[in-house]
Design a protein around this motif. Structure first.
Motif, PDB file in Angstrom:
ATOM      1  N   GLN A  31      41.248 -10.069 -17.393  1.00  0.00           N
ATOM      2  CA  GLN A  31      40.039 -10.156 -17.310  1.00  0.00           C
ATOM      3  C   GLN A  31      38.944 -10.424 -18.627  1.00  0.00           C
TER       4      GLN A  31
ATOM      5  N   SER B  24      32.284  -6.535 -23.107  1.00  0.00           N
ATOM      6  CA  SER B  24      32.012  -5.595 -22.293  1.00  0.00           C
ATOM      7  C   SER B  24      30.956  -5.679 -21.284  1.00  0.00           C
TER       8      SER B  24
ATOM      9  N   ILE C  66      31.131  -7.648 -18.057  1.00  0.00           N
ATOM     10  CA  ILE C  66      31.946  -8.471 -17.520  1.00  0.00           C
ATOM     11  C   ILE C  66      30.887  -9.332 -16.279  1.00  0.00           C
ATOM     12  N   ARG C  67      29.878  -9.240 -16.058  1.00  0.00           N
ATOM     13  CA  ARG C  67      29.117  -9.977 -14.890  1.00  0.00           C
ATOM     14  C   ARG C  67      29.080 -10.926 -16.303  1.00  0.00           C
TER      15      ARG C  67
ATOM     16  N   LYS D 147      31.435  -2.613  -5.939  1.00  0.00           N
ATOM     17  CA  LYS D 147      31.507  -2.267  -7.911  1.00  0.00           C
ATOM     18  C   LYS D 147      32.846  -1.454  -7.732  1.00  0.00           C
TER      19      LYS D 147
ATOM     20  N   TYR E  68      35.645  -3.076  -9.870  1.00  0.00           N
ATOM     21  CA  TYR E  68      36.033  -2.379 -10.975  1.00  0.00           C
ATOM     22  C   TYR E  68      37.152  -1.723 -10.530  1.00  0.00           C
TER      23      TYR E  68
ATOM     24  N   ARG F 164      40.581   4.596 -16.884  1.00  0.00           N
ATOM     25  CA  ARG F 164      39.552   4.950 -17.999  1.00  0.00           C
ATOM     26  C   ARG F 164      40.418   6.127 -17.538  1.00  0.00           C
TER      27      ARG F 164
ATOM     28  N   HIS G  43      32.648   7.842 -11.700  1.00  0.00           N
ATOM     29  CA  HIS G  43      32.450   7.027 -12.315  1.00  0.00           C
ATOM     30  C   HIS G  43      31.427   6.628 -13.749  1.00  0.00           C
TER      31      HIS G  43
ATOM     32  N   GLU H  24      39.390  -1.463 -22.250  1.00  0.00           N
ATOM     33  CA  GLU H  24      38.693  -0.525 -21.017  1.00  0.00           C
ATOM     34  C   GLU H  24      37.487   0.150 -20.959  1.00  0.00           C
ATOM     35  N   GLY H  25      36.364  -0.960 -21.611  1.00  0.00           N
ATOM     36  CA  GLY H  25      35.203  -0.078 -21.653  1.00  0.00           C
ATOM     37  C   GLY H  25      35.044   0.446 -23.610  1.00  0.00           C
TER      38      GLY H  25
ATOM     39  N   GLN I 137      26.488   3.722 -19.566  1.00  0.00           N
ATOM     40  CA  GLN I 137      26.919   4.159 -18.189  1.00  0.00           C
ATOM     41  C   GLN I 137      26.266   5.502 -17.805  1.00  0.00           C
TER      42      GLN I 137
ATOM     43  N   ARG J 181      22.446   6.293 -18.036  1.00  0.00           N
ATOM     44  CA  ARG J 181      22.062   5.910 -16.518  1.00  0.00           C
ATOM     45  C   ARG J 181      21.847   7.299 -15.539  1.00  0.00           C
TER      46      ARG J 181
ATOM     47  N   LYS K 100      18.655   9.434 -14.234  1.00  0.00           N
ATOM     48  CA  LYS K 100      18.500   9.521 -12.950  1.00  0.00           C
ATOM     49  C   LYS K 100      18.073  10.988 -12.582  1.00  0.00           C
TER      50      LYS K 100
HETATM   51  C1  LIG Z   1      57.849   2.294 -18.765  1.00  0.00           C
HETATM   52  C2  LIG Z   1      56.603   3.292 -17.962  1.00  0.00           C
HETATM   53  C3  LIG Z   1      55.471   2.473 -18.822  1.00  0.00           C
HETATM   54  C4  LIG Z   1      54.393   3.316 -17.339  1.00  0.00           C
HETATM   55  C5  LIG Z   1      52.888   2.914 -17.719  1.00  0.00           C
HETATM   56  C6  LIG Z   1      51.986   3.868 -17.197  1.00  0.00           C
HETATM   57  C7  LIG Z   1      51.084   4.598 -18.007  1.00  0.00           C
HETATM   58  C8  LIG Z   1      49.734   4.030 -18.517  1.00  0.00           C
HETATM   59  C9  LIG Z   1      49.591   5.768 -19.349  1.00  0.00           C
HETATM   60  C10 LIG Z   1      47.709   4.578 -19.877  1.00  0.00           C
HETATM   61  C11 LIG Z   1      47.853   3.922 -20.856  1.00  0.00           C
HETATM   62  C12 LIG Z   1      47.477   2.935 -20.790  1.00  0.00           C
HETATM   63  C13 LIG Z   1      46.990   1.425 -21.747  1.00  0.00           C
HETATM   64  C14 LIG Z   1      46.489   0.492 -22.101  1.00  0.00           C
HETATM   65  C15 LIG Z   1      46.424  -0.611 -22.441  1.00  0.00           C
HETATM   66  C16 LIG Z   1      45.425  -1.719 -22.980  1.00  0.00           C
HETATM   67  C17 LIG Z   1      45.237  -2.127 -22.018  1.00  0.00           C
HETATM   68  C18 LIG Z   1      43.368  -2.265 -21.813  1.00  0.00           C
HETATM   69  C19 LIG Z   1      43.142  -3.278 -20.789  1.00  0.00           C
HETATM   70  C20 LIG Z   1      41.430  -3.301 -20.541  1.00  0.00           C
HETATM   71  O1  LIG Z   1      40.999  -2.882 -21.430  1.00  0.00           O
HETATM   72  S1  LIG Z   1      41.234  -4.287 -19.171  1.00  0.00           S
HETATM   73  C21 LIG Z   1      39.219  -4.879 -19.491  1.00  0.00           C
HETATM   74  C22 LIG Z   1      38.100  -3.481 -19.506  1.00  0.00           C
HETATM   75  N1  LIG Z   1      37.156  -3.919 -19.456  1.00  0.00           N
HETATM   76  C23 LIG Z   1      36.488  -3.127 -19.176  1.00  0.00           C
HETATM   77  O2  LIG Z   1      36.182  -1.886 -19.443  1.00  0.00           O
HETATM   78  C24 LIG Z   1      35.177  -3.462 -19.867  1.00  0.00           C
HETATM   79  C25 LIG Z   1      33.943  -3.085 -20.005  1.00  0.00           C
HETATM   80  N2  LIG Z   1      32.373  -3.052 -18.742  1.00  0.00           N
HETATM   81  C26 LIG Z   1      32.013  -2.728 -17.757  1.00  0.00           C
HETATM   82  O3  LIG Z   1      32.821  -2.192 -17.361  1.00  0.00           O
HETATM   83  C27 LIG Z   1      30.596  -3.145 -16.769  1.00  0.00           C
HETATM   84  O4  LIG Z   1      30.588  -4.667 -17.723  1.00  0.00           O
HETATM   85  C28 LIG Z   1      29.885  -2.423 -17.323  1.00  0.00           C
HETATM   86  C29 LIG Z   1      30.340  -0.825 -16.581  1.00  0.00           C
HETATM   87  C30 LIG Z   1      29.747  -2.035 -17.981  1.00  0.00           C
HETATM   88  C31 LIG Z   1      28.625  -2.722 -16.714  1.00  0.00           C
HETATM   89  O5  LIG Z   1      28.810  -3.852 -15.113  1.00  0.00           O
HETATM   90  P1  LIG Z   1      27.320  -4.028 -14.126  1.00  0.00           P
HETATM   91  O6  LIG Z   1      26.759  -4.339 -15.330  1.00  0.00           O
HETATM   92  O7  LIG Z   1      28.605  -5.199 -13.638  1.00  0.00           O
HETATM   93  O8  LIG Z   1      27.200  -3.096 -13.574  1.00  0.00           O
HETATM   94  P2  LIG Z   1      25.472  -1.873 -14.052  1.00  0.00           P
HETATM   95  O9  LIG Z   1      25.625  -1.970 -15.778  1.00  0.00           O
HETATM   96  O10 LIG Z   1      24.819  -3.129 -14.227  1.00  0.00           O
HETATM   97  O11 LIG Z   1      25.383  -1.819 -13.277  1.00  0.00           O
HETATM   98  C32 LIG Z   1      25.152  -1.769 -11.828  1.00  0.00           C
HETATM   99  C33 LIG Z   1      25.492   0.142 -11.362  1.00  0.00           C
HETATM  100  O12 LIG Z   1      26.879  -0.079 -10.621  1.00  0.00           O
HETATM  101  C34 LIG Z   1      28.101   1.024 -11.186  1.00  0.00           C
HETATM  102  N3  LIG Z   1      28.927   0.742 -11.601  1.00  0.00           N
HETATM  103  C35 LIG Z   1      29.364   0.023 -13.291  1.00  0.00           C
HETATM  104  N4  LIG Z   1      30.512   0.140 -13.446  1.00  0.00           N
HETATM  105  C36 LIG Z   1      31.262   0.647 -12.202  1.00  0.00           C
HETATM  106  C37 LIG Z   1      32.258   1.713 -11.412  1.00  0.00           C
HETATM  107  N5  LIG Z   1      33.581   1.325 -12.366  1.00  0.00           N
HETATM  108  N6  LIG Z   1      32.662   2.204 -10.403  1.00  0.00           N
HETATM  109  C38 LIG Z   1      30.916   2.314  -9.971  1.00  0.00           C
HETATM  110  N7  LIG Z   1      30.219   2.057  -9.821  1.00  0.00           N
HETATM  111  C39 LIG Z   1      29.977   1.536 -11.007  1.00  0.00           C
HETATM  112  C40 LIG Z   1      26.641   1.795 -12.825  1.00  0.00           C
HETATM  113  O13 LIG Z   1      26.791   2.730 -12.940  1.00  0.00           O
HETATM  114  C41 LIG Z   1      25.349   1.480 -11.810  1.00  0.00           C
HETATM  115  O14 LIG Z   1      24.773   2.108 -11.019  1.00  0.00           O
HETATM  116  P3  LIG Z   1      23.555   2.781 -10.967  1.00  0.00           P
HETATM  117  O15 LIG Z   1      23.460   3.702  -9.835  1.00  0.00           O
HETATM  118  O16 LIG Z   1      22.321   1.766 -10.806  1.00  0.00           O
HETATM  119  O17 LIG Z   1      23.221   3.404 -12.178  1.00  0.00           O
END
Ligand SMILES: CCCCCCCCCCCCCCCCC/C=C/C(=O)SCCNC(=O)CCNC(=O)[C@H](O)C(C)(C)COP(=O)(O)OP(=O)(O)OC[C@H]1O[C@@H](n2cnc3c(N)ncnc32)[C@H](O)[C@@H]1OP(=O)(O)O
Ligand SMILES: Cc1cc2nc3c(=O)[nH]c(=O)nc-3n(C[C@H](O)[C@H](O)[C@H](O)COP(=O)(O)OP(=O)(O)OC[C@H]3O[C@@H](n4cnc5c(N)ncnc54)[C@H](O)[C@@H]3O)c2cc1C
Length: 631
Positions: A113, A120, A122-123, A247, A250, A257, A346, A396-397, A405, A408, A412
């Motif tokens: 991604q 951050s 992602i749009r 979403k 997402y 998370r 979320h 992961e954010g 987020q 917001r 509200k």
């Molecule tokens: C051997 C065995 C092994 C087993 C393993 C299994 C166990 C694992 C254990 C756990 C360990 C894990 C380790 C992980 C290692 C590293 C992995 C890392 C991966 C990554 O990093 S992947 C990439 C991650 N990237 C991100 O997270 C990006 C962050 N940015 C965003 O999420 C978005 O850009 C945003 C949310 C900040 C903004 O999005 P957008 O601009 O589209 O939205 P708006 O801000 O305009 O909001 C609009 C409305 O949408 C709602 N909204 C946003 N996101 C969500 C969502 N996810 N779900 C629901 N709704 C969402 C907002 O709330 C807004 O709503 P509103 O009502 O208008 O306020």
């Protein structure tokens, strides 16, 4: 044959390092990790197909719980197992899952991604997936350098497939971000396919066996049926069938998370085990000059550093399970077409992942510092635990982005309260705050929970009022929001703390009715300590927004110090109860037998710089300078 997974894995000798990975090159470290990863994957597949019967049916968690000892750093297949599989399971259609989730699949995948230019926001992702109706394919393309995928785990050398987040284009119309499955390497030769530029991004502060990589597409074609189509479809004629919620795409970030909160509890339990056991072994300085040197665990300042870490591990274990169950419940609702609870899930996942990762990162560092110089040794394992944990504040954010987020969501509900409109029960305290229905301060867990709610209300009101003032001064909403963003993030942080205290205290009180009286006392002491610790940390906010007095704060401090003394006799027992094997802890300071100095010397002897009595650099570089003209 009925065996325990742990013992089965522990008996696979190639999994347990003789040479500490610190003495391996960047390349050797990866190759060593991959060897182990595929031994573990083979075990998982045998367990999955029933070729190994086990007594312990918590297999993935079980294997996961000891993989730290195997990898010391990160399993290069973490994203394959933790994100690639889970995303397909959550977002691919039934037919796609049947095809892609075969236990003996040749696919080793990752979740792709983040780009060089966007993580951050992602749009703003630039990679495109353009539907070609003449060939019934999507064309994946990386238009410029900033659009190169950058960071995905396992991408550099390991993955032969990936789930790509790209902007979907059909007949010139952009439909936003969607997820596509793309094979990137030949399954047999592992060579990158035509149109694929892939590689590894180089050394990092930690995660140095995660094989994080970069990826660029040059008009790379994939079948239309490779778009994950559980929630959204593109039909053969290019018709776009919208998802029930835009979403849902997402969803993998939301799930990760939630999962991270429990993972961070586990990281904290390791750091606490190491630091508390070491503090019970280490003697340094007498308290009375005529007495022997004391265990440093007897210093109240040391207890202040460490007991919050024990408590916090339990907080994140409890809240992590609470969020996991919430996620299961909301996911089931979504499956039935009810999206109503998604915004709350979320918002909670954002602020709790942000605060849990920030807390865990700070507390692991606090454990390292509490172990003095020996905590700075790689052989203590505290540096690796810190390097792993602190990354979670970013991936992961990112911390601030996620808190905004949640802001917001808070704004509200504050707006509804300010307009005297109906509020959900969990925000009724906003209305109480507006009506100044303040309860008289009580120096009790329940009183502290009410105090933290007053802080949430007060900080949300302050941020909201600033927002309104900026708007009245003619600022556009987005600019007004940006100007208030420090206060907005503070309100979200307070909301997370309020949830953590309330959920943990309630779960502890419930649990206490199900365990022995003596255990219930210890659990409630830990929970009370957590609430007291944070009430003292946030006493300024309590003075601003609640009815607490200076005398109350002084009484809190006294009770907090009482709790430190009460917990002291059980401190080692509490970390032993985390039950982390020495092979997993990998720590000279935290081993169960307490032979710290002997283990430190054993590890030092493994240094290649101890192989020769005189290192060859003496003759090459030192002697020509120090002995010049002296013979
Ligand atoms: C051997 C065995 C092994 C087993 C393993 C299994 C166990 C694992 C254990 C756990 C360990 C894990 C380790 C992980 C290692 C590293 C992995 C890392 C991966 C990554 O990093 S992947 C990439 C991650 N990237 C991100 O997270 C990006 C962050 N940015 C965003 O999420 C978005 O850009 C945003 C949310 C900040 C903004 O999005 P957008 O601009 O589209 O939205 P708006 O801000 O305009 O909001 C609009 C409305 O949408 C709602 N909204 C946003 N996101 C969500 C969502 N996810 N779900 C629901 N709704 C969402 C907002 O709330 C807004 O709503 P509103 O009502 O208008 O306020
Ligand atoms: C160890 C590790 C593993 C990773 N694994 C993966 C993976 O497997 N797959 C994958 O796709 N990605 C992965 N990532 C990438 C990760 O998801 C991103 O690094 C993360 O989302 C942050 O984005 P960024 O790096 O672009 O930081 P940026 O967003 O550029 O953040 C830089 C600064 O800008 C600030 N900022 C940004 N936006 C705003 C805003 N709207 N308001 C206020 N401040 C803002 C941030 O708070 C931060 O202080 C991984 C990263 C790491 C460190």
């Amino acid at each position: 044959m009925m065996i325990h997974t742990n013992n089965y894995i522990l008996n696979i000798k190639e999994l347990w390092d003789d040479v500490p990975e610190e003495y391996l090159s960047h390349k050797e470290r990866y190759e060593n990790a991959i060897k182990k990863a595929f031994i573990v994957l083979k075990v998982l597949r045998q367990l999955h197909t029933g070729n190994i019967q086990i007594t312990d049916h918590r297999t993935p968690t079980n294997v996961y719980s000891i993989q730290d000892g195997i990898f010391r750093n990160v399993n290069p297949l973490l994203i394959h197992i933790g994100l690639f599989w889970s995303t397909i399971a959550a977002q691919a259609s039934t037919e796609q899952q049947a095809e892609w989730l075969q236990p003996d699949s040749s696919m080793i995948g990752t979740y792709v991604q983040t780009e060089l230019g966007h993580g951050s926001f992602i749009r703003g992702i630039e990679t495109t997936a353009t539907y070609d109706s003449t060939t019934d394919e999507f064309i994946l393309h990386t238009p410029r350098l900033s659009a190169y995928k950058w960071w995905p785990g396992g991408l550099g050398n390991t993955a032969n497939a990936c789930l790509v987040m790209a902007q979907l284009y059909i007949n010139g119309t952009c439909h936003g971000l969607h997820i596509f499955l793309a094979q990137i390497r030949d399954f047999d030769t592992h060579k990158p396919l035509p149109g694929i530029k892939v590689g590894e991004i180089g050394p990092k502060m930690g995660f140095n066996t995660a094989d994080n990589g970069f990826l660029g597409f040059d008009n790379h074609r994939i079948p239309r049926t490779n778009m994950l189509m559980k929630n959204v479809q593109v039909l053969r004629d290019g018709t776009y069938v919208k998802p029930k919620h835009d979403k849902l795409t997402y969803g993998s970030m939301l799930l990760t998370r939630v999962t991270l909160i429990s993972d961070l509890a586990y990281q904290l339990s390791k750091a606490a085990t190491i630091a508390v056991r070491y503090s019970a072994v280490r003697r340094q300085s007498p308290i009375k000059s005529n007495e022997p040197e004391r265990q440093i665990l007897d210093f109240v300042s040391q207890q202040h550093k460490l007991f919050i870490t024990i408590a916090s591990s339990h907080v994140y274990r409890v809240v992590g399970l609470w969020m996991w169950n919430s996620h299961k419940r909301v996911t089931a609702d979504i499956h039935e077409g009810n999206m109503g609870q998604l915004p709350e899930l979320h918002a909670l996942a954002c602020c709790l992942k942000a605060i849990s990762s920030r807390d865990a990162s700070a507390l692991v560092e606090q454990c390292r510092l509490a172990c003095g110089g020996h905590g700075y040794m790689m052989a203590s394992n505290l540096p690796q635990i810190y390097a792993y944990t602190t990354a979670a504040v970013t991936y992961e954010g990112e911390y601030t982005v996620l808190l905004l987020q949640t802001a917001r969501y808070l704004v509200k509900f504050w707006r509804l309260a300010a307009e005297h409109k109906p509020l959900p029960q969990n925000f009724a305290y906003f209305e109480d705050y507006i009506k100044k229905n303040f309860e008289q301060w009580r120096n009790s867990p329940e009183g502290i929970i009410e105090g933290f709610k007053a802080i949430v209300a007060g900080k949300t009101k302050a941020a909201y009022d600033t927002l309104q003032c900026n708007l009245r001064n003619g600022r556009e909403f987005e600019e007004a929001w940006n100007m208030a963003s420090v206060q907005l993030t503070n309100a979200s942080e307070a909301y997370a703390r309020s949830l953590l205290c309330e959920v943990f205290w309630k779960e502890t009180v419930q649990l206490s009715t199900k365990v022995s009286k003596s255990l219930a006392i210890v659990l409630e002491q830990l929970a009370e300590l957590y609430l007291m610790y944070w009430a003292l940390e946030k006493h300024g906010d309590l003075l601003l927004y609640s009815t607490i007095s200076r005398n109350d704060i002084e009484a809190l401090q006294s009770r907090y110090e009482e709790l430190l003394a009460l917990i002291r006799p059980n401190a080692v027992g509490l970390v032993d109860a985390f039950d982390i094997r020495d092979e997993v802890l990998c720590s000279t300071l935290g081993a169960y037998d307490g032979r710290v100095y002997e283990r430190m010397m054993e590890e030092a002897s493994k240094s290649p710089l101890n192989e020769d009595v005189v290192n060859e650099s003496f003759h090459k570089y030192i002697r020509p300078v120090t002995m010049k003209n002296k013979l």
